[in-house]
Scaffold this motif. Structure first.
Motif, PDB file in Angstrom:
ATOM      1  N   ASP A  29      33.740  53.465  56.953  1.00  0.00           N
ATOM      2  CA  ASP A  29      34.804  52.861  57.766  1.00  0.00           C
ATOM      3  C   ASP A  29      35.791  53.890  58.308  1.00  0.00           C
ATOM      4  O   ASP A  29      36.356  53.732  59.379  1.00  0.00           O
ATOM      5  CB  ASP A  29      35.586  51.821  56.948  1.00  0.00           C
ATOM      6  CG  ASP A  29      34.727  50.603  56.665  1.00  0.00           C
ATOM      7  OD1 ASP A  29      33.612  50.537  57.225  1.00  0.00           O
ATOM      8  OD2 ASP A  29      35.163  49.740  55.886  1.00  0.00           O
ATOM      9  N   LYS A  30      35.969  54.946  57.506  1.00  0.00           N
ATOM     10  CA  LYS A  30      36.943  55.963  57.892  1.00  0.00           C
ATOM     11  C   LYS A  30      36.551  56.669  59.203  1.00  0.00           C
ATOM     12  O   LYS A  30      37.389  57.230  59.896  1.00  0.00           O
ATOM     13  CB  LYS A  30      37.013  56.988  56.750  1.00  0.00           C
ATOM     14  CG  LYS A  30      38.177  57.918  56.864  1.00  0.00           C
ATOM     15  CD  LYS A  30      38.324  58.791  55.644  1.00  0.00           C
ATOM     16  CE  LYS A  30      39.421  59.820  55.853  1.00  0.00           C
ATOM     17  NZ  LYS A  30      39.050  60.879  56.769  1.00  0.00           N
ATOM     18  N   ILE A  79      31.884  53.482  68.892  1.00  0.00           N
ATOM     19  CA  ILE A  79      32.306  53.423  67.488  1.00  0.00           C
ATOM     20  C   ILE A  79      32.795  54.768  66.971  1.00  0.00           C
ATOM     21  O   ILE A  79      33.575  54.829  66.031  1.00  0.00           O
ATOM     22  CB  ILE A  79      31.207  52.858  66.550  1.00  0.00           C
ATOM     23  CG1 ILE A  79      29.955  53.733  66.589  1.00  0.00           C
ATOM     24  CG2 ILE A  79      30.896  51.414  66.882  1.00  0.00           C
ATOM     25  CD1 ILE A  79      28.938  53.332  65.540  1.00  0.00           C
ATOM     26  N   ILE A  84      34.661  55.233  61.709  1.00  0.00           N
ATOM     27  CA  ILE A  84      34.257  54.316  62.775  1.00  0.00           C
ATOM     28  C   ILE A  84      35.472  53.600  63.344  1.00  0.00           C
ATOM     29  O   ILE A  84      36.324  53.108  62.603  1.00  0.00           O
ATOM     30  CB  ILE A  84      33.206  53.314  62.238  1.00  0.00           C
ATOM     31  CG1 ILE A  84      31.883  54.072  62.069  1.00  0.00           C
ATOM     32  CG2 ILE A  84      33.039  52.122  63.161  1.00  0.00           C
ATOM     33  CD1 ILE A  84      30.741  53.230  61.604  1.00  0.00           C
ATOM     34  N   ASN A  85      35.555  53.554  64.646  1.00  0.00           N
ATOM     35  CA  ASN A  85      36.632  52.841  65.321  1.00  0.00           C
ATOM     36  C   ASN A  85      36.419  51.338  65.114  1.00  0.00           C
ATOM     37  O   ASN A  85      35.507  50.733  65.666  1.00  0.00           O
ATOM     38  CB  ASN A  85      36.610  53.193  66.809  1.00  0.00           C
ATOM     39  CG  ASN A  85      37.740  52.538  67.578  1.00  0.00           C
ATOM     40  OD1 ASN A  85      38.046  51.354  67.366  1.00  0.00           O
ATOM     41  ND2 ASN A  85      38.355  53.290  68.461  1.00  0.00           N
ATOM     42  N   GLN A  86      37.285  50.764  64.304  1.00  0.00           N
ATOM     43  CA  GLN A  86      37.069  49.383  63.865  1.00  0.00           C
ATOM     44  C   GLN A  86      37.242  48.362  64.992  1.00  0.00           C
ATOM     45  O   GLN A  86      36.593  47.321  64.997  1.00  0.00           O
ATOM     46  CB  GLN A  86      37.996  49.042  62.687  1.00  0.00           C
ATOM     47  CG  GLN A  86      37.707  49.865  61.421  1.00  0.00           C
ATOM     48  CD  GLN A  86      36.296  49.663  60.876  1.00  0.00           C
ATOM     49  OE1 GLN A  86      35.774  48.548  60.858  1.00  0.00           O
ATOM     50  NE2 GLN A  86      35.651  50.751  60.456  1.00  0.00           N
ATOM     51  N   THR A  87      38.113  48.679  65.948  1.00  0.00           N
ATOM     52  CA  THR A  87      38.313  47.740  67.065  1.00  0.00           C
ATOM     53  C   THR A  87      37.026  47.613  67.863  1.00  0.00           C
ATOM     54  O   THR A  87      36.560  46.521  68.184  1.00  0.00           O
ATOM     55  CB  THR A  87      39.420  48.268  67.997  1.00  0.00           C
ATOM     56  OG1 THR A  87      40.472  48.768  67.196  1.00  0.00           O
ATOM     57  CG2 THR A  87      39.908  47.193  68.935  1.00  0.00           C
ATOM     58  N   LEU A  90      34.044  48.457  66.826  1.00  0.00           N
ATOM     59  CA  LEU A  90      32.976  47.922  65.985  1.00  0.00           C
ATOM     60  C   LEU A  90      33.034  46.398  65.959  1.00  0.00           C
ATOM     61  O   LEU A  90      32.020  45.721  66.111  1.00  0.00           O
ATOM     62  CB  LEU A  90      33.105  48.488  64.565  1.00  0.00           C
ATOM     63  CG  LEU A  90      31.993  48.055  63.612  1.00  0.00           C
ATOM     64  CD1 LEU A  90      30.645  48.597  64.068  1.00  0.00           C
ATOM     65  CD2 LEU A  90      32.283  48.505  62.180  1.00  0.00           C
ATOM     66  N   GLN A  91      34.269  45.884  65.809  1.00  0.00           N
ATOM     67  CA  GLN A  91      34.453  44.442  65.766  1.00  0.00           C
ATOM     68  C   GLN A  91      33.911  43.810  67.046  1.00  0.00           C
ATOM     69  O   GLN A  91      33.218  42.800  67.021  1.00  0.00           O
ATOM     70  CB  GLN A  91      35.960  44.141  65.604  1.00  0.00           C
ATOM     71  CG  GLN A  91      36.256  42.811  64.947  1.00  0.00           C
ATOM     72  CD  GLN A  91      35.512  42.651  63.623  1.00  0.00           C
ATOM     73  OE1 GLN A  91      35.504  43.553  62.795  1.00  0.00           O
ATOM     74  NE2 GLN A  91      34.864  41.506  63.454  1.00  0.00           N
ATOM     75  N   LYS A 114      26.493  44.184  60.026  1.00  0.00           N
ATOM     76  CA  LYS A 114      26.690  44.766  58.714  1.00  0.00           C
ATOM     77  C   LYS A 114      26.144  43.707  57.765  1.00  0.00           C
ATOM     78  O   LYS A 114      26.350  42.526  57.988  1.00  0.00           O
ATOM     79  CB  LYS A 114      28.196  44.909  58.486  1.00  0.00           C
ATOM     80  CG  LYS A 114      28.592  46.064  57.594  1.00  0.00           C
ATOM     81  CD  LYS A 114      30.116  46.218  57.657  1.00  0.00           C
ATOM     82  CE  LYS A 114      30.546  47.493  56.988  1.00  0.00           C
ATOM     83  NZ  LYS A 114      31.981  47.729  57.189  1.00  0.00           N
TER      84      LYS A 114
END
Lengths: 600, 397
Positions: free
Chosen positions: B345-346, B394, B348-351, B353-354, B364
Motif C-alpha cells: 500500500d505504501k 497506481i 501505490i497511489n490509493q486514489t 487504485l480505488q 484485491k
C-alpha cells in the motif's frame, strides 16, 4: 528656437505595405539625417516585430533640415504614426500635433480601408492633405487611375498628387519642396505660458521614460519644472532633445517644434497620451481638449504552458507594460490552465503583438484563451455589470438582458470576392449600411458585432479574399443581443478555459465543432469520456471518446526490467503536464490545439 | 518440497549473442559474426559463473535458461560444459528446469537430441508465423515445413516444449489470426508464447514504420486480436498465466516466473541482467553489451559487469509491482512484504487504485494455493491489456 514660418509638421498616412517606412527612409537620406553607413531599412521602426510585420506601433518623429527651392532652410518634422485601427487613438494624437499629412497610396494597389479611416481623421484635424502616388517604378503602376480613385473614394482634390518611388528615390525632392509650399506653418505664441501636447511616451533602458511632445505655445527648456495637467504631477526636466532620427540634445523647444524630454519618470503609465504639459506655477489658462484614457476592447487569458513559468510571465508582462500603458493584466486562475492572467488589449492586432513579443522576446511558451469583448449585463435588479470573462458569468436567471459592442466596419474588396465577403458578413450577423464601387473594387460599410470579429473574422476575410480585402472599423456603441454562455464539459466537468460567450444562433454550431475537435485531441483514457457542449443546463452537442483498449508491453523479461522502470518514470513525469478532469487527464497540448481552433 | 530453507533459490540466465541473421523486428542484443571460438567463450562464461557464485553464496538452482541471440547455434558440448560448471558451483534443485531457445532450421533441429543429452529438458522454439510468406516478411531463416518438423522433434526429445508466435502483424486480419492460432493449438502441447508485434527502436521495422512503409493493425483491431487470443486459448485449456504466455496448469515457464515473481536471478553473457539479494540489499547487474568487450573483460577480470546498482526500496517495489501485475495471479502480498520489507500500500497511489477497482481493471482478494489461502493484488482480465496505463496511475506519487 526655430522661426515658426520655417517649420512644417506632417504625418504620413498609408496602408501596410504601401511604402510609408521606405518613403520616410528616403526623406531622411535626402536631408542627410543619417549617413549612408547609419542607414538601415525602415529606421523608424525600432522593434524587430515592427520591422518584420511592416507595421509601426509607437509614434516616431524625425526632424529634417531641408533647403527648398526658395533658398531657405526649413525644419521638417515627420511623424510616423501607427497605421492600425487598434492604435487609432494614438493616430489621432499624432495628427493633432501636425498641420498636414502625406497620403501615400501604392499606385499599383489603390486606396485601402485603413487609409480611408486615417485620412478622414486627418481631415477632421484640419490637415492639409498632400496625395503621394508611390511605387511608380513598378510595371503594374497605374498612377492616373489611382489618382482618379483617390478623388472618387476619398473625395479630395488629387490633381496635384506627387508621383514618387520611395525605392529609387525618384520624386523625393519635389515631394519635400511641395511640403514646404503646400503645408501651412504652425501657429503659436512664444511668449505665452508653456502649452505642449504629450504625443507619446516609451521606455528607454538608458534614459528611462522618454516623452514625445509638440509645443504649441511658450518654450520648454532643460531644467524647467513642468506639470502634466490631467495627471496633476510635476517633473523636473533633465533632458530636452530632438530626433534626427538620432537623439540630439537641445537647450529648448519653441512653438511648433516637436521633440522629447526625459524627467526621471519610471513608468510609461505615469504619462497619459494627450495630456497637456505646462510650466509649474506658470500654467497655461487653456489646456488642450484633454485626453481619454485608453480602454481595452478585447480580453483574453494568457497562461504559461509550464506552470513553473508563472512568475516569469508576470515579470515579462510588467516589462512590456513599462512601454505599453494600454496593455492591462490581472491574475486569473483556471482549473484547466492553472495560474495565469486576464489581459486587456486595444484590439486583435495589439493582442497578437503582445503574444508574439512574450513568446519571442521573453522566450515563453504561452496558452491564450478565446478572445472576448466587454458585454454589458443588465441584471434584473437594475444593476449593469461589465463582463469580459465567460467564467464570471452570473446565473442567467438573474439577467434581464445582455448588450454587446458593435462596430462600423469599412471593407474594400476586389469585385470577384465581393460575394463571399457579403456572405461572411451575413454569417457574422452583419447589417449592410452601404455598398459602393470605386473602379473594380467594392466598398462595403457594415455594422457587425465585435464578438464575431474577434472570433475569426480577420482570418476568414483574409482567406476568402486571398488577402485582397482590407478592413477597418470604429466602435459603434452597444446593442442588445441574444447571447449565451457556451460551456464545454469533459467527463461532466466544465472546462473553464473553453467557455465562451456566443450568440444563441451560433451556439450549436460552435459547440459541435469544439466537441468534435476535442474528441480527436484528448487521448483515449481507461474509460469512456463524454464531451459535451451546453448552454446553462441544456446539452446541445455531444461526442464520446471511447475507452482505451490496449496498452501493454508484449515482452517483459529479466533483461527488460531496468528499461521498463525508466520508461515508467518518464510516463509518470508526463502526467505532470496533464490536468485532471473528473479523473480524465487532458494533456496541455489538447487545450492549446482546441483554443487555436477556428471553425474550419 | 525438500528444499533447504536456509538456501534461497536462484535462476540463471545465459546469453548467447549470435544469430545467423538479424530479424527486422528484434531489438535484443544479437549480433551476426563469422567464426566463433567456443573455447574462449566457454572460458568467459564459466568465469562469470564462478564470479556470481562468490556473490550469491550457496543456492538452489531452480532454473537455467539459454537465451539469445540464437543459443541453438551453440554446440551441445558447450551447453554441457556450462551445466556442469553450474552443478559444481551450486546445488541443483531435483526438478530444475533447463530451457534452451532454438530456431527451427533443419541444422539446428538436427542438434536437438544432443542438447537433450547435454541436460536441456525444455525447448522454446521461435516459430513466429505459420505461413511461408509471413515468415519471409519477418526475416526468418526457416520455412513452414522446417517449423513443423522442429515442433515434432522438440516434442520427441524434450519433456517440455513451447513455441512463440507473433501476431498483429502487418496486413493480418482478425480472421487470419483466428485460423493461425487455432492451427497452432493443434500443434502445441503445454505452452505457447503469443506476442503482439511491437515496433522497437533501432530495428529495421522501426525505420520502415516511421517512414510509413509498414502499417500495423490499429489499437482496436489489435485489442480484438488480444481478446480473441484469450478466448481461443482458454477454450483449448491453455489460459494465459502472463500477458503473452499461455500454459496448461503446471506447464508454466518456471524460469520466467522467477522474473515475474521478482525472485533472484543472475545473468551471464553479453548484455545479461541480474537481480540478486545479498545482505538484505537487492542489487541490479548489467553485463557489457558488446560481445567483444564482454569477452575481453570476462576473460581478463573474471566478469564483465558494466553496471551494478544497489536498488532503493522504492525501485524494488516498483519493479516487483511492474513485473508481478503481468501475471494472471498478480502479486502475492505476503511475498511482496517479504521481498520488499514493507506493505504494498505504501507504494501505490490509493486514489487511483480505488478508481481502478471501480472500473474493474484491478482487484484485491483471497485465492487458494493448495490448502493455503493467500492474498493478492492483480490486474483483472480486462485490466491486463491496459497494464502500462494502470501502472502509470497506481505508481504515480
Amino acid at each position: 528656437m526655430t522661426e515658426l514660418s520655417k517649420i512644417r509638421n506632417f504625418s504620413i498616412i498609408a496602408h501596410i505595405d504601401h511604402g510609408k517606412s521606405t518613403l520616410a527612409d528616403r526623406m531622411i537620406q535626402h536631408c542627410e539625417g543619417l549617413t549612408d553607413r547609419e542607414m538601415k531599412n525602415q529606421v523608424l521602426d525600432s522593434m524587430d516585430i515592427e520591422r518584420e510585420r511592416g507595421i509601426t506601433i509607437k509614434a516616431q518623429t524625425v526632424r529634417l533640415k531641408y533647403t527648398a527651392k526658395d533658398g531657405e532652410t526649413y525644419i521638417l518634422n515627420l511623424m510616423d504614426t501607427p497605421g492600425h485601427v487598434d492604435f487609432a487613438y494614438e493616430v489621432s494624437r499624432c495628427l493633432y500635433a501636425c498641420e498636414g499629412s502625406l497620403l501615400v497610396v501604392d499606385s499599383s494597389q489603390g486606396v485601402e480601408a485603413q487609409t480611408l479611416a486615417n485620412v478622414y481623421l486627418a481631415i477632421e484635424n484640419n490637415h492639409e492633405i498632400v496625395p503621394v502616388l508611390n511605387k511608380i517604378d513598378l510595371p503594374a503602376a497605374e498612377p492616373e487611375q489611382i489618382r482618379a480613385q483617390i478623388e472618387d473614394v476619398i473625395g479630395i482634390d488629387a490633381s496635384g498628387a506627387i508621383k514618387v518611388s520611395a525605392k529609387t528615390g525618384e520624386g523625393i525632392d519635389e515631394l519635400l519642396n511641395s511640403l514646404v509650399e503646400i503645408l501651412p506653418p504652425p501657429k503659436g505664441d512664444p511668449d505665452a505660458p508653456l502649452k505642449a501636447l504629450l504625443v507619446d511616451s516609451w521606455y528607454d533602458t538608458y534614459l528611462g521614460v522618454m516623452v514625445l511632445i509638440r509645443v504649441l505655445d511658450g518654450t520648454v527648456k532643460k531644467g524647467m519644472k513642468i506639470k502634466m495637467m490631467a495627471a496633476g504631477t510635476t517633473h523636473l526636466l533633465d533632458r530636452v532633445g530632438v530626433f534626427t532620427p538620432k537623439e540630439i540634445l537641445v537647450d529648448e523647444l519653441g512653438p511648433g517644434e516637436i521633440g522629447f524630454f526625459t524627467a526621471s519618470i519610471k513608468e510609461v503609465s505615469q504619462t497619459n497620451v494627450g495630456d497637456t504639459i505646462t510650466e509649474f506655477k506658470n500654467e497655461t489658462a487653456r489646456p488642450l481638449p484633454g485626453f481619454k484614457p485608453v480602454q481595452s476592447v478585447v480580453f483574453c487569458g494568457l497562461f504559461p504552458a509550464d506552470a513553473a513559468d508563472f512568475e516569469n510571465l508576470r515579470d515579462s508582462m510588467h516589462k512590456l507594460k513599462l512601454n505599453d500603458a494600454s496593455f492591462t493584466f490581472e491574475t486569473e486562475t483556471s482549473t484547466a490552465l492553472g495560474y495565469g492572467f486576464r489581459c486587456g488589449f486595444l484590439g486583435m492586432l495589439h493582442l497578437e503583438i503582445i503574444q508574439e513579443r512574450l513568446t519571442r522576446e521573453f522566450d515563453l511558451d504561452i496558452i491564450s484563451t478565446s478572445p472576448s469583448v466587454i458585454y454589458k449585463l443588465h441584471l434584473n435588479k437594475g444593476e449593469v455589470k461589465k463582463l469580459h470573462n465567460p467564467a464570471d458569468m452570473p446565473d442567467p436567471t438573474l439577467i434581464s438582458h445582455i448588450e454587446e459592442p458593435w462596430i462600423l466596419a469599412t471593407i474594400l474588396v476586389p469585385d470577384e470576392h465581393l460575394g463571399s465577403v457579403l456572405k461572411l458578413c451575413e454569417e457574422k450577423r452583419g447589417e449592410q449600411v452601404e455598398l459602393t464601387y470605386a473602379g473594380t473594387r467594392a466598398m462595403l460599410i457594415y455594422k457587425l458585432p465585435l464578438n464575431e470579429v474577434v472570433y475569426d473574422f480577420y482570418d476568414k476575410l483574409k482567406s476568402i479574399s486571398r488577402g485582397y480585402a482590407s478592413f477597418d472599423y470604429q466602435m459603434d456603441g452597444y446593442r442588445e443581443g441574444d447571447l449565451v454562455k457556451l460551456s464545454i464539459m469533459v467527463n461532466s466537468e466544465p472546462v473553464d478555459a473553453l467557455a465562451m460567450m456566443v450568440h444563441r444562433a451560433q451556439a450549436e454550431f460552435r459547440g459541435r465543432a469544439l466537441c468534435d475537435r476535442l474528441k480527436d485531441l484528448i487521448p483515449r483514457q481507461l474509460f469512456k469520456i463524454p464531451i459535451q457542449a451546453a448552454i446553462g443546463g441544456k446539452i446541445i452537442a455531444r461526442e464520446t471518446i471511447s475507452a482505451m483498449r490496449k496498452d501493454v508491453t508484449a515482452k517483459c523479461y529479466g533483461g527488460d526490467i531496468s528499461r521498463k522502470r525508466k520508461l515508467l518514470d518518464k510516463q509518470k513525469k508526463g502526467k505532470k503536464k496533464m490536468r485532471l478532469y473528473g479523473n480524465v487527464e487532458i494533456p496541455h497540448s489538447a487545450f492549446i490545439a482546441a483554443l487555436k481552433m477556428g471553425d474550419d | 518440497m525438500s528444499k533447504n530453507i536456509t538456501m534461497g533459490d536462484l535462476a540463471i540466465y545465459i546469453h548467447w549473442p549470435f544469430c545467423l541473421s538479424k530479424c527486422p523486428y528484434c531489438d535484443f542484443n544479437s549480433h551476426v559474426r563469422g567464426v566463433i571460438d567456443e573455447d574462449i567463450w566457454a572460458d568467459g562464461l564459466m568465469k562469470e559463473l564462478d564470479h556470481y557464485r562468490k556473490l550469491s553464496g550457496p543456492r538452489n538452482i531452480s532454473s537455467i535458461f539459454f537465451g539469445g541471440g540464437t543459443p541453438s547455434l551453440m554446440s551441445a558440448g558447450l551447453v554441457e560444459k556450462l551445466l556442469n560448471r553450474i552443478a559444481q558451483n551450486w546445488a541443483m534443485a531435483p526438478d530444475v528446469e533447463i530451457t534452451l531457445e532454438a530456431n527451427p532450421t533443419s541444422t539446428e533441429a538436427g542438434k536437438f537430441r544432443d542438447f537433450s543429452a547435454a541436460g536441456i529438458n525444455r525447448l522454446s522454439l521461435g516459430i513466429q508465423a505459420l505461413n511461408d510468406a509471413d515468415l519471409k516478411a519477418l526475416g526468418r531463416e526457416h520455412n513452414m515445413k522446417e517449423a513443423r518438423e522442429a515442433i515434432d522433434l522438440s516434442q520427441k526429445y524434450f519433456k517440455r516444449s513451447s513455441f512463440d508466435l507473433i501476431y498483429a502483424r502487418m496486413g493480418q486480419s482478425l480472421g487470419d489470426w483466428e485460423k493461425e492460432l487455432t492451427e497452432a493449438l493443434t500443434m502445441a502441447v503445454g505452452h505457447l508464447s503469443l506476442y503482439q508485434l511491437t515496433i522497437e527502436r533501432g530495428t529495421a521495422f522501426h525505420t520502415a514504420h516511421s517512414k510509413g512503409r509498414l502499417i500495423l493493425p490499429g489499437e482496436d483491431l489489435s485489442a480484438d486480436m488480444y481478446d480473441l487470443t484469450q478466448a481461443i486459448c482458454d477454450a483449448h485449456g491453455l489460459p494465459s498465466y502472463e500477458v503473452s504466455n499461455h500454459a496448461r496448469k503446471g506447464e508454466e515457464s518456471r524460469h520466467n516466473l522467477a522474473y515475474w515473481h521478482y525472485a533472484d536471478y543472475i545473468g551471464i553473457g553479453p548484455g545479461a541482467h541480474g537481480r540478486l539479494e545479498t545482505d538484505g540489499e537487492i542489487y541490479s547487474f548489467c553485463q557489457d553489451r558488446s560481445p567483444e568487450k564482454w569477452l575481453a573483460n570476462a576473460v581478463a577480470q573474471g566478469h564483465a559487469t558494466a553496471q551494478k546498482d544497489c536498488l532503493t526500496v522504492q525501485m524494488r517495489a516498483e519493479e516487483m509491482i511492474m513485473m508481478g501485475l503481468r501475471l494472471s495471479d498478480g502479486i502475492d502480498l505476503k511475498s511482496f512484504e517479504k521481498r520488499i520489507g514493507q506493505k504494498i500500500d505504501k507504494f501505490i497511489n490509493q486514489t487511483y487504485l480505488q478508481h481502478l477497482f471501480e472500473l474493474g481493471y484491478m482487484e484485491k482478494g483471497v485465492y487458494q494455493q493448495g490448502n493455503q489461502p493467500g492474498h493478492h493484488l492483480r490486474a483483472t482480465k480486462q485490466g491486463r491489456p491496459l497494464l502500462n496505463s494502470l501502472l502509470a496511475q497506481i505508481l504515480a506519487h
